[in-house]
Write an enzyme that holds these catalytic residues in place. Sequence first.
Site, PDB file in Angstrom:
ATOM      1  N   PRO A 442      23.087   9.187  33.274  1.00  0.00           N
ATOM      2  CA  PRO A 442      22.104   8.472  34.109  1.00  0.00           C
ATOM      3  C   PRO A 442      20.721   8.532  33.464  1.00  0.00           C
ATOM      4  O   PRO A 442      19.985   9.517  33.624  1.00  0.00           O
ATOM      5  CB  PRO A 442      22.156   9.234  35.437  1.00  0.00           C
ATOM      6  CG  PRO A 442      22.635  10.600  35.087  1.00  0.00           C
ATOM      7  CD  PRO A 442      23.540  10.447  33.905  1.00  0.00           C
ATOM      8  N   ASP A 616      18.413  12.668  30.569  1.00  0.00           N
ATOM      9  CA  ASP A 616      19.570  12.728  31.456  1.00  0.00           C
ATOM     10  C   ASP A 616      19.097  13.245  32.813  1.00  0.00           C
ATOM     11  O   ASP A 616      18.726  14.411  32.956  1.00  0.00           O
ATOM     12  CB  ASP A 616      20.613  13.675  30.859  1.00  0.00           C
ATOM     13  CG  ASP A 616      21.931  13.657  31.618  1.00  0.00           C
ATOM     14  OD1 ASP A 616      21.919  13.324  32.814  1.00  0.00           O
ATOM     15  OD2 ASP A 616      22.970  14.003  31.005  1.00  0.00           O
ATOM     16  N   HIS A 617      19.117  12.356  33.823  1.00  0.00           N
ATOM     17  CA  HIS A 617      18.533  12.703  35.114  1.00  0.00           C
ATOM     18  C   HIS A 617      19.342  13.770  35.852  1.00  0.00           C
ATOM     19  O   HIS A 617      18.856  14.337  36.834  1.00  0.00           O
ATOM     20  CB  HIS A 617      18.419  11.444  35.983  1.00  0.00           C
ATOM     21  CG  HIS A 617      17.420  11.578  37.097  1.00  0.00           C
ATOM     22  ND1 HIS A 617      16.100  11.904  36.881  1.00  0.00           N
ATOM     23  CD2 HIS A 617      17.550  11.452  38.449  1.00  0.00           C
ATOM     24  CE1 HIS A 617      15.453  11.951  38.022  1.00  0.00           C
ATOM     25  NE2 HIS A 617      16.319  11.689  39.009  1.00  0.00           N
ATOM     26  N   ARG A 618      20.543  14.083  35.389  1.00  0.00           N
ATOM     27  CA  ARG A 618      21.326  15.155  36.009  1.00  0.00           C
ATOM     28  C   ARG A 618      20.661  16.512  35.783  1.00  0.00           C
ATOM     29  O   ARG A 618      20.829  17.435  36.587  1.00  0.00           O
ATOM     30  CB  ARG A 618      22.748  15.173  35.446  1.00  0.00           C
ATOM     31  CG  ARG A 618      23.588  13.953  35.791  1.00  0.00           C
ATOM     32  CD  ARG A 618      24.923  14.004  35.090  1.00  0.00           C
ATOM     33  NE  ARG A 618      24.781  13.970  33.635  1.00  0.00           N
ATOM     34  CZ  ARG A 618      25.795  14.116  32.771  1.00  0.00           C
ATOM     35  NH1 ARG A 618      27.022  14.317  33.236  1.00  0.00           N
ATOM     36  NH2 ARG A 618      25.583  14.064  31.471  1.00  0.00           N
TER      37      ARG A 618
END
Length: 644
Positions: A442, A616-618
């Site tokens: 993401p 990476d938005h995680r």
Amino acid sequence: MAIVKKAIKFDLAIDGVNVKTVEELREHITVELVEHFKSGLLLKWLLQRDLELAEQFKQINPNQKERKLFVDIVTGLGEIELDEQIIDALFEIPVKTKPNIQDIKIQSSNPKIAMLKIPDIGGSTDVNVAEVYVKVGDKINIDDNLLMLETDKATMEVPAEFAGVVTEVVVNVGSKVNEGDVIIKIEGVADVVTPVAEVVAQVASIVEPVAATVTATSSVQLVNVLVPDLSGNNDVSIIDVVVKVGDSIKEEDTIMTLETDKATMDVPSTATGIIKELKVQVGGKVNQGDLILVVESTNVVASTAPVAAQVVAPVVPVQPVSVPSSALAPAVTKVDEVSFSKAFASPSIRKLARELGVDLGKVKGTGTKSRITEADVKSFVKAILSNPGQSTTGNAGGGVGLDLLPWPKVDFAKFGEVEIQEMSRIKKISSANMARNWVMIPHVTYFEKADITELENFRKQLNEEYKKAEIKVTPLAFLIKAAVFALKKFPELNASIDGQNIVYKRYYNIGFAADTPNGLTVPVIKDADKKGIVELAKETSALAKAARDGKLKPADMQGGTFTISSLGGLGTTAFTPIVNAPEVAILGVSKSAMEPVWNGKEFVPRLMLPLSLSADHRLIDGALAAKFTTYLSQILSDLRRMAL
């Protein structure tokens, strides 16, 4: 042969004394011992008392004189201090005759009834017995697996030291054992001892080849040249072969050129001589260890490996299995080493999985406590081969099950003239990786500008100072240095996601995107935190040239923790770079430009550099990404901050 090695030992008769141990050998450095050595009997005697002899013997150059070889073997294995003058005197005395092999005293090292015990288990205590393979009445041979132990982090199988019939099994599944505990009792051990006559024949067959190899001084021999380490790449394409049968080559001469996933590499020769056989051709596929060619060498470069193989065990030919490469391709996948190591399987099953290219982390075990069995591995491979289009990762959390429409099929020629060109191998691989990364990660991109006016002035000054040394300092060197400082302050951006875990890396290997005629590659600067600006400039320049020339090695593109993609020399004001998995962030750099900047009193012209951070938005939320880009911009605007 295994029975001779395990169950029979003979003693050396020296000065009328039967020497049984290496310690006793210290007292008997005599002429008779030298005779035993020259006949090969000392080598056989030592082999039976130290099984590491075969490995150490491989390292000894057969071209050495007998005296030095004798000293190397005896001192290396027995830690015996030899008097150089005594050894010189012994080897000056001519050897009259070989010792009579009938004088060798053959004795059984096994009792009639034997108790098999737990071997060294690396200091572990109260180890769980996960499985017992034998029962009372079973006939077992040496090295047959008796049971499987399960420690905190791994499993191991316990082999039999002797052969015989099982009379009692002392342990059960679930028992706790320690080193030295009795696990099984067997009888009839003495019955498996090889007859003396057979021992004599086997010893003679082993001794003669060894002695012949030791005393060789020079010969013309055939040397195999094999494919070197390919850093894990399989089925690598051969794009050029520069030699032919009859050519004379030297060590380090280029034989052929291979094209790996992202680069090409030259394969050098490891031998000098005349090419007698050539086993490869352009368009073929090779793997590490494959035979490339056979060289007739006049140098004495005798291979000791075949001798050691004859001493330890006979070579058993393996029958090849004919399976289409297209069918095997889906089964041979990149193995997740973490999940592989955690899989509940015995060492023999792990070896089988390695040979078949199976990731044990994706195999469902059907054995006791979900242990993975041989049948489970074979069933997994069979399922893949029966459905080549099936993903090996879809149900294991390693891939993506997107229900997408099929790619449109269009006859472009209906609308006008077309030209069809096949994608280069680099583009094929990089496009597949990019598609995976874009879908699975993401992405969120954060934009910032850095005032590099003073940095650029300093860079120009350095280039003037290093002009005579022909070193060009580029903005990339400063970007790498600044990125390392920012990564140290915000370690999440130097990390990776591994399932439900976060891996924080304490090293800083910075990759940078390099545009080449064949596609995009990402060379990696290793240990960038330990290098200065000038050293970084030299290394990035060398790697960029190697990338353009197609000379990057696989190791040059591995191990990255953070990537920089700079389009400054090509233009653009901003873009969204794609994160290079398994990394979690990538920095995009666009073209710098003079802009009016308000300093509190007036607008002044400043050189501004656009930055684009994709993360990476995680793992990287908006606040963390903003702090990182702001801090990086501050460092680039004032290099003195790196000294804080």
